[in-house]
Design a protein around this motif. Structure first.
Motif, short mmCIF file in Angstrom:
data_model
loop_
_atom_site.label_atom_id
_atom_site.label_comp_id
_atom_site.label_asym_id
_atom_site.label_seq_id
_atom_site.Cartn_x
_atom_site.Cartn_y
_atom_site.Cartn_z
N ARG A 162 46.90 8.92 -47.06
CA ARG A 162 45.95 9.54 -48.04
C ARG A 162 45.26 10.83 -48.03
NH1 ARG A 162 47.20 7.34 -51.90
NH2 ARG A 162 47.93 5.50 -51.21
N TYR A 163 44.10 10.36 -47.30
CA TYR A 163 42.56 11.52 -47.25
C TYR A 163 42.97 12.49 -46.07
CZ TYR A 163 41.47 8.12 -50.55
OH TYR A 163 41.44 6.96 -51.37
N SER A 164 44.10 12.36 -45.49
CA SER A 164 44.10 12.93 -43.72
C SER A 164 44.90 14.40 -44.26
CB SER A 164 43.96 11.83 -42.92
OG SER A 164 44.12 10.19 -43.11
N SER A 165 45.35 14.78 -45.23
CA SER A 165 45.65 15.99 -45.56
C SER A 165 45.15 17.09 -45.54
CB SER A 165 46.87 15.83 -46.83
OG SER A 165 47.32 14.62 -47.01
N LEU A 166 46.03 18.14 -44.74
CA LEU A 166 44.90 19.36 -44.80
C LEU A 166 45.41 20.43 -46.45
CD1 LEU A 166 46.29 20.84 -40.91
CD2 LEU A 166 44.28 19.84 -41.76
N PRO A 167 45.16 21.39 -46.85
CA PRO A 167 45.06 22.40 -47.71
C PRO A 167 46.70 22.95 -47.39
CG PRO A 167 42.87 22.91 -46.37
CD PRO A 167 43.95 21.05 -45.75
N GLY A 168 47.51 22.14 -48.58
CA GLY A 168 48.87 22.73 -48.68
C GLY A 168 50.07 21.75 -48.40
N LEU A 169 49.25 20.66 -47.35
CA LEU A 169 50.19 19.71 -46.62
C LEU A 169 50.02 18.47 -46.50
CD1 LEU A 169 53.40 20.13 -45.32
CD2 LEU A 169 51.48 20.59 -42.75
N PRO A 170 50.62 17.96 -47.61
CA PRO A 170 50.79 16.08 -47.73
C PRO A 170 50.82 16.15 -46.03
CG PRO A 170 51.59 16.88 -49.48
CD PRO A 170 51.58 18.33 -48.48
N PHE A 171 49.76 14.75 -45.56
CA PHE A 171 50.22 14.11 -44.45
C PHE A 171 50.96 13.13 -44.61
CE2 PHE A 171 49.87 11.65 -40.87
CZ PHE A 171 49.15 12.18 -40.07
N PRO A 172 52.46 13.82 -43.81
CA PRO A 172 53.82 12.55 -44.09
C PRO A 172 53.56 11.87 -43.90
CG PRO A 172 53.62 13.99 -41.88
CD PRO A 172 52.41 14.40 -42.58
N GLY A 173 54.60 10.98 -44.52
CA GLY A 173 54.71 9.32 -44.35
C GLY A 173 54.66 8.82 -45.21
N VAL A 174 55.76 7.82 -45.43
CA VAL A 174 55.76 6.53 -46.76
C VAL A 174 53.81 6.08 -46.96
CG1 VAL A 174 57.13 5.39 -48.41
CG2 VAL A 174 57.71 7.01 -46.34
N ASP A 175 53.73 5.20 -45.70
CA ASP A 175 52.67 4.53 -46.15
C ASP A 175 51.33 5.40 -46.40
OD1 ASP A 175 50.76 2.33 -46.00
OD2 ASP A 175 51.66 1.47 -44.17
N ARG A 176 50.94 5.31 -47.32
CA ARG A 176 49.36 6.55 -47.86
C ARG A 176 49.03 5.70 -46.85
NH1 ARG A 176 50.85 11.26 -47.12
NH2 ARG A 176 49.35 11.61 -48.48
N ASP A 177 48.22 4.56 -46.89
CA ASP A 177 47.10 3.90 -46.41
C ASP A 177 47.39 3.14 -45.10
OD1 ASP A 177 46.35 3.93 -49.47
OD2 ASP A 177 47.65 1.48 -50.04
N ARG A 178 47.83 3.73 -43.92
CA ARG A 178 48.50 3.36 -42.91
C ARG A 178 46.79 4.02 -42.20
NH1 ARG A 178 51.92 7.65 -43.25
NH2 ARG A 178 52.02 9.19 -41.43
#
Length: 211
Positions: free
Chosen positions: A71-87
């Motif tokens: 959830r904190y590893s996204s780049l601008p304009g692109l959320p990090f993929p995957g359902v588990d945002r806490d992994r």
């Protein structure tokens, strides 16, 4: 991808491209910078020394995971993929995310293009890729990391040391050191994680300056 680039010959009859902004590096910082420049109406061209639009990530050690959750590893304009945002995503997930981000950017990322010099030139920046040619840009962003030029300190006694000396850049997995004695120097993320992994199959000491 189409990019507005003017190409013509200067007085010295050298083919030169005139672009808006040059971004040196096609990894995380380079792609983030290119996205931000696009949002401001500029037309960047990113130059990446390696053969992929993921920077140094494909060459990191096999077991590496991100140091922060998805959830904190996204780049601008692109959320990090995957359902588990806490992994904590694996290295290969980061490579895939960076590659997807580069593919979605409406700009050009040139791989295999290592910049050898950047110079002031008649009010602009002359950018020289290592294999010849020249780009002229009115602005430039240095977004390259230190992975390609690791620091190897000149420690006393290295000339007489008969064991194997390995920098973290060259470490891939613990298999070659199984059953051996290893000293890991440093207390940063890479050092601690490598030491913990090695300790499962080798005798390991972690050497640090402080506690």
């Amino acid at each position: 991808m189409s990019v507005n680039i003017d190409v013509h010959r200067n007085q010295g009859d050298l083919l030169r491209e005139y672009i808006d902004v040059t971004v040196i590096g096609g990894g995380q910082p380079g792609l983030a910078a290119a996205h931000t420049l696009l949002c401001r109406g500029l037309r960047p061209v990113a130059l990446e020394a390696s053969d992929r639009t993921a920077g140094s990530w494909p060459r990191y050690y096999d077991s590496l995971t991100l140091f922060s959750p998805a959830r904190y590893s996204s780049l601008p304009g692109l959320p990090f993929p995957g359902v588990d945002r806490d992994r904590y995503p694996h290295r290969d997930e980061a490579v895939a995310s960076l590659t997807a981000h580069a593919d979605r950017l409406n700009t050009e990322v040139r791989t295999g293009c290592r910049v050898s010099a950047v110079r002031r030139d008649d009010g602009a920046f002359a950018v020289e890729p290592g294999e010849g040619g020249r780009l002229s840009a009115r602005a430039g962003v240095a977004a390259s990391g230190a992975f390609g030029r690791p620091h190897r300190p000149a420690l006393p006694g290295l000339e007489e040391f008969t064991g194997q000396l390995l920098h973290a850049v060259g470490y891939r997995s613990p298999a070659p050191l199984t059953g051996r004695r290893a000293v890991v120097i440093g207390a940063g993320n890479s050092a601690v994680r490598i030491a913990a992994e090695l300790a499962q199959t080798a005798r390991v000491t972690l050497a640090t300056v402080g506690r």
